[in-house]
Design an enzyme around this catalytic site. Structure first.
Site, mmCIF file in Angstrom:
data_model
loop_
_atom_site.group_PDB
_atom_site.id
_atom_site.type_symbol
_atom_site.label_atom_id
_atom_site.label_comp_id
_atom_site.label_asym_id
_atom_site.label_seq_id
_atom_site.Cartn_x
_atom_site.Cartn_y
_atom_site.Cartn_z
ATOM 1 C CG HIS A 38 -1.617 -0.980 1.260
ATOM 2 N ND1 HIS A 38 -1.894 -1.999 2.570
ATOM 3 C CD2 HIS A 38 -2.860 -1.393 0.679
ATOM 4 C CE1 HIS A 38 -2.716 -2.775 2.273
ATOM 5 N NE2 HIS A 38 -3.513 -2.741 1.184
ATOM 6 C CD GLN A 62 -13.454 -6.093 -1.655
ATOM 7 O OE1 GLN A 62 -13.778 -4.959 -1.958
ATOM 8 N NE2 GLN A 62 -12.379 -6.553 -1.902
ATOM 9 C CB SER A 186 -1.010 -10.547 1.101
ATOM 10 O OG SER A 186 -2.195 -10.906 1.678
ATOM 11 C CB SER A 187 -3.710 -7.658 4.899
ATOM 12 O OG SER A 187 -3.748 -6.396 4.024
HETATM 13 P P1 AMP Z 1 -6.250 -4.203 -0.356
HETATM 14 O O1 AMP Z 1 -6.282 -3.286 0.789
HETATM 15 O O2 AMP Z 1 -5.843 -5.414 -0.238
HETATM 16 O O3 AMP Z 1 -7.539 -4.013 -1.120
HETATM 17 O O4 AMP Z 1 -5.377 -3.725 -1.470
HETATM 18 C C1 AMP Z 1 -5.429 -2.136 -1.767
HETATM 19 C C2 AMP Z 1 -4.450 -1.994 -3.133
HETATM 20 O O5 AMP Z 1 -3.313 -2.473 -2.505
HETATM 21 C C3 AMP Z 1 -4.881 -2.774 -4.391
HETATM 22 O O6 AMP Z 1 -4.792 -2.058 -5.348
HETATM 23 C C4 AMP Z 1 -4.056 -3.840 -4.135
HETATM 24 O O7 AMP Z 1 -3.695 -4.595 -5.411
HETATM 25 C C5 AMP Z 1 -2.853 -3.095 -3.691
HETATM 26 N N1 AMP Z 1 -1.660 -4.129 -3.005
HETATM 27 C C6 AMP Z 1 -1.786 -5.289 -1.953
HETATM 28 N N2 AMP Z 1 -0.894 -5.782 -1.807
HETATM 29 C C7 AMP Z 1 0.000 -5.214 -2.588
HETATM 30 C C8 AMP Z 1 1.398 -5.758 -3.052
HETATM 31 N N3 AMP Z 1 2.015 -6.674 -2.335
HETATM 32 N N4 AMP Z 1 1.967 -4.782 -3.976
HETATM 33 C C9 AMP Z 1 1.467 -4.081 -4.819
HETATM 34 N N5 AMP Z 1 0.138 -3.502 -4.272
HETATM 35 C C10 AMP Z 1 -0.743 -4.069 -3.455
#
Ligand code: AMP
Length: 287
Positions: A38, A62, A186-187
């Site tokens: 992020h 989602q 990843s979270s």
């Molecule tokens: P999320 O909070 O998981 O919905 O992700 C929010 C944004 O962060 C989305 O556009 C994801 O694709 C991006 N994102 C999550 N993990 C990564 C990562 N490791 N590298 C780049 N972008 C990420």
């Protein structure tokens, strides 16, 4: 400076309309629990616009698995600190009612692509994603919106939706940020045990193996898919949902790689479902 925190749509819209006409706004939608992926998106957003806004909203529409929704990490205070470090101007952290004020807000279909790959395993997932992104874009009217390639299929369906419904918003994509051992950040990674964490690195290894075979001359998608599937079948703790090699723009199946392609995969390691991908560029092809 501490970012302004908005929880109400109307206040966000009022602030948006008070910005000077010559400012440009880049938007980074997230579900919070912010990490280095992020942070990279926020840094890229800053290179495009004078005003950067992040949203933090765990979108129930989602999630098709209530347990996954309940377990999703929520760390608003730390997220605010991270946004402050990156000079984010405003954070929108609404409640579910604020985003979906009336029952039956019309879901936006992702069409045929939304039912493939990730959509086959998470029914309604992409409609949920598009519905919230459309709503957020309508509230914020961003000039730029920044998404990660980590969620590659999501990026493609958002590009398609946005080109029709928000043609003045430019979609920017950012390559996946990885830990030093290759695991895509990843979270969900915090839920991996130590052993599973080490097995999970095999996913990116499989993708790199496919890329290597492609660069050595294998251009048949089904052969590349079989190589990757076979590679991962060595590891009993990896349960593969899909591994496909498809057109990078349309995500439709291909016979041979002549244009840019992408390998998409999803697998469960221990209790945690992970996704990853790698792009195969014809320009990389060693002739
Ligand atoms: P999320 O909070 O998981 O919905 O992700 C929010 C944004 O962060 C989305 O556009 C994801 O694709 C991006 N994102 C999550 N993990 C990564 C990562 N490791 N590298 C780049 N972008 C990420």
């Amino acid at each position: 400076m501490t970012p302004i925190l908005f929880t109400k749509s109307q206040e966000l819209q009022r602030w948006r309309s008070s910005l000077p006409n010559n400012s440009s706004l880049a938007f980074v939608p997230t579900m919070g629990a912010l990490h280095a992926g992020h942070e990279r998106l926020i840094q890229v957003a800053r290179t495009y616009a004078s005003v950067v806004v992040t949203s933090i909203f765990v979108n129930p529409k989602q999630f098709n698995n209530p347990a996954d929704l309940a377990q999703y990490p929520r760390t608003l205070d730390t997220d605010i600190d991270i946004c402050e470090q990156h000079h984010v101007d405003a954070i929108f952290a609404p409640t579910v009612d604020e985003i979906y004020p009336v029952e039956g807000i019309q879901a936006i279909s992702a069409g045929r692509i939304g039912d493939l790959y990730e959509g086959e395993f998470r029914l309604g997932h992409f409609a949920g994603v598009l519905t919230v992104v459309d709503r957020l874009f309508a509230l914020l009217l961003p000039d730029f919106a920044v998404f990660g390639e980590k969620d590659y299929q999501q990026l493609v369906v958002i590009r398609q939706m946005s080109s029709v419904r928000h043609p003045t918003t430019c979609i920017i994509s950012v390559p996946t940020v990885r830990d030093p051992d290759g695991l895509a950040i990843s979270s969900r990674n915090v839920r991996l045990t130590r052993d599973d964490r080490s097995v999970a690195t095999k996913l990116f290894e499989a993708l790199c193996f496919i890329q290597d075979r492609y660069q050595s001359g294998t251009i048949t998608a089904s052969q590349l898919e079989a190589l990757g599937q076979e590679y991962l079948s060595q590891f009993k703790d990896i349960s593969l949902d899909y591994l496909v090699c498809v057109d990078a723009l349309t995500l439709l199946p291909i016979a041979n790689i002549v244009e840019r392609a992408v390998v998409l995969l999803a697998a469960t390691v221990g209790e945690v479902r992970l996704i990853d991908n790698i792009l195969l560029e014809p320009s990389d092809f060693a002739t």
